[in-house]
Scaffold this active site. Structure first.
Site, short mmCIF file in Angstrom:
data_model
loop_
_atom_site.label_atom_id
_atom_site.label_comp_id
_atom_site.label_asym_id
_atom_site.label_seq_id
_atom_site.Cartn_x
_atom_site.Cartn_y
_atom_site.Cartn_z
N VAL A 81 89.17 94.95 -21.91
CA VAL A 81 90.42 94.32 -22.31
C VAL A 81 90.21 93.55 -23.62
CG1 VAL A 81 92.22 92.68 -21.67
CG2 VAL A 81 91.15 94.12 -19.91
N SER A 82 91.02 93.83 -24.61
CA SER A 82 90.91 93.10 -25.87
C SER A 82 92.22 93.18 -26.63
CB SER A 82 89.79 93.68 -26.75
OG SER A 82 90.15 94.96 -27.25
N VAL A 83 92.44 92.21 -27.49
CA VAL A 83 93.55 92.21 -28.43
C VAL A 83 92.99 91.82 -29.79
CG1 VAL A 83 95.77 91.19 -29.07
CG2 VAL A 83 95.23 91.60 -26.66
N ARG A 89 99.16 86.54 -29.39
CA ARG A 89 100.39 85.78 -29.11
C ARG A 89 101.65 86.60 -29.37
NH1 ARG A 89 96.67 82.35 -31.35
NH2 ARG A 89 96.04 80.62 -29.99
N ARG A 90 101.57 87.87 -29.10
CA ARG A 90 102.73 88.75 -29.22
C ARG A 90 103.07 89.42 -27.88
NH1 ARG A 90 102.13 91.87 -35.06
NH2 ARG A 90 101.18 90.14 -36.22
N GLY A 91 102.43 88.99 -26.80
CA GLY A 91 102.71 89.56 -25.48
C GLY A 91 101.99 90.85 -25.18
N LEU A 93 98.75 91.41 -24.29
CA LEU A 93 97.94 91.34 -23.07
C LEU A 93 98.82 91.40 -21.84
CD1 LEU A 93 95.27 90.91 -21.60
CD2 LEU A 93 95.61 88.44 -21.85
N SER A 118 85.84 87.14 -19.54
CA SER A 118 85.18 86.46 -20.65
C SER A 118 85.74 85.05 -20.81
CB SER A 118 85.39 87.26 -21.94
OG SER A 118 86.77 87.45 -22.20
N TYR A 123 93.27 84.83 -16.81
CA TYR A 123 93.71 85.81 -15.81
C TYR A 123 94.37 85.21 -14.58
CZ TYR A 123 91.35 89.13 -18.75
OH TYR A 123 91.00 89.90 -19.83
N PHE A 417 80.90 95.21 -15.32
CA PHE A 417 81.52 96.47 -15.68
C PHE A 417 82.49 96.27 -16.83
CE2 PHE A 417 83.65 94.58 -12.00
CZ PHE A 417 84.97 94.50 -12.43
#
Length: 417
Positions: A81-83, A89-91, A93, A118, A123, A417
């Site tokens: 998972v990454s942005v 801050r654009r939604g 995720l 991380s 979450y 993982f």
């Protein structure tokens, strides 16, 4: 740019994966890259693109995880998972988390989703609760002794050890032991094809001048009953005194004698004065075999985060250490199909969990249910924090349900993982 994620195409994997590496400021060898390429389930991987370039990534892995009672349950592993920093801050995720959980629910085969975080603060708002922790230690073996009960020491001395400076050479023996160990502890993952290579990854950049990964296997009548993977980092003082350290990567054993034989071996490695273990269960038995726990440098970290995707199926998939018949009022703002009252009835042989209109005994959010699910976090402790409410104080529902949810052994995730 659209915020809506779409499924990754195989030809896009390299660019997609590079976004992930950039977000984590990571470097990887060609071996690592090819392994993670082979483990990626492309059809379960998604991303967001801007002008043809990936700017956000997320993947799902098809795991089978042990739950209390020993059942191994299909579980969705959230990963990669990454942005990109240019698109935060654009939604993005949130849209990927939404897509993943909707897809898992639609498939209907995985009642649970898990991840390692991380940044844990991220979450909880998606319903993931901390369900297992790990123990790390730096044991001063120059001062701390391993004190084994006499019968255990005698049995351990009767076992045979096989050691190799190349950990991969004993892969088959290790995986045979690991497969037998999986049903014994909640939170452990079966290793599907390819995953046996993950614990063997040993990039030189991460060794900090330690040796390549080594392995020792303990045998009873020729059959493997335990193994340890480790490295040795040499160190000499100005007075030419050896103060090296044993870096324990992994240790599994099927019985106390095999376990003791492995720790005796690690304790006795020449030219070392410390054992450094970075990921062990909270209830690791060595804690009760040392004569000076203050010189063992223990610390606790967070590990596996879990959320039920289908509350009814999740609670019915595990067993309970004491009989339980309770109505849970569950709040799940991110997956509203879970919100409502559920009657859980079960014991050590199995359980049933179905929607009900009966009055609630306990109320809690899905995140707290995820925390307690593997049996390592007490519902009583959560109630003490105001996160679980006994609707009829003094009814005994909290005490009985907490006892039922508890696990005999602490949950533990052996590798990431």
């Amino acid at each position: 740019m659209t915020k809506e994620p779409r499924v990754l195409q195989p030809s896009e994997w390299d660019a997609w994966y590079d976004v992930l590496l950039s977000a984590f400021v990571s470097q990887e060898s060609s071996e690592e890259r090819e392994l993670y390429r082979s483990l990626t389930e492309v059809e379960r991987s998604i991303g967001v693109w801007d002008e043809g370039r990936p700017v956000a990534t997320a993947g799902l892995l098809s795991f089978r995880m042990t739950v209390p009672g020993g059942a191994v349950v299909p579980t969705a592993g959230v990963t990669m998972v990454s942005v990109a920093p240019t698109h935060r801050r654009r939604g993005l995720l949130r849209s990927m988390m939404r897509r993943q959980l909707d897809d898992v629910r639609a498939a209907g085969t995985e009642p649970l989703a898990v991840l390692t975080a991380s940044e844990p603060v991220i979450y909880g708002r998606f319903g993931y609760g901390l369900a297992s922790r790990f123990l790390s230690a730096r044991i001063d073996t120059s001062r701390v002794e391993l004190e084994l009960p006499a019968p255990l020491a005698a049995e351990a001395d009767g076992l045979r050890l096989r050691q190799s400076d190349e950990a991969a050479s004993l892969l088959e023996e290790c995986e045979a032991v690991y497969a037998r160990a999986v049903p014994r502890r909640p939170g452990m993952l079966e290793r599907g094809p390819g995953w046996e290579r993950v614990p063997l990854l040993d990039p030189e950049r991460d060794r900090e001048q330690a040796s390549p990964l080594r392995c020792v296997v303990v045998l009873r009548d020729g059959e493997p009953v335990g193994y340890a993977r480790y490295a040795v980092k040499p160190h000499w003082t100005d007075a030419d005194a050896a103060e090296g350290e044993v870096r324990l990567r992994e240790l599994e054993a099927l019985d106390p004698a095999g376990y003791a034989a492995l720790w005796q071996f690690l304790w006795g490695i020449d030219l070392t004065t410390a054992i450094v273990a970075e990921n062990r269960p909270l209830d690791d038995p060595w804690l009760h075999l040392v004569n000076d726990p203050r010189r063992c440098g223990t610390a606790v970290g967070d590990s596996l985060y879990l959320r039920p995707v289908d509350v009814g199926a999740a609670l019915a998939a595990r067993c309970y250490g004491a009989p339980v018949d309770v109505v849970l009022d569950v709040e799940d703002t991110f997956c509203p199909w879970n919100t409502g009252r559920w009657r859980l009835s079960g014991d050590e042989k199995g359980a049933v969990c179905e929607p009900t209109r009966d009055a609630a005994d306990l109320s809690l959010s899905v995140r707290e249910l995820g925390r307690a699910y593997l049996g390592g976090v007490s519902l009583t402790a959560l109630a003490g924090a105001g996160l679980v409410c006994e609707e009829r104080p003094g009814s005994g529902a909290l005490r009985a349900t907490a006892a039922a949810f508890a696990s005999e052994v602490q949950p533990w995730l052996p590798h990431g993982f």
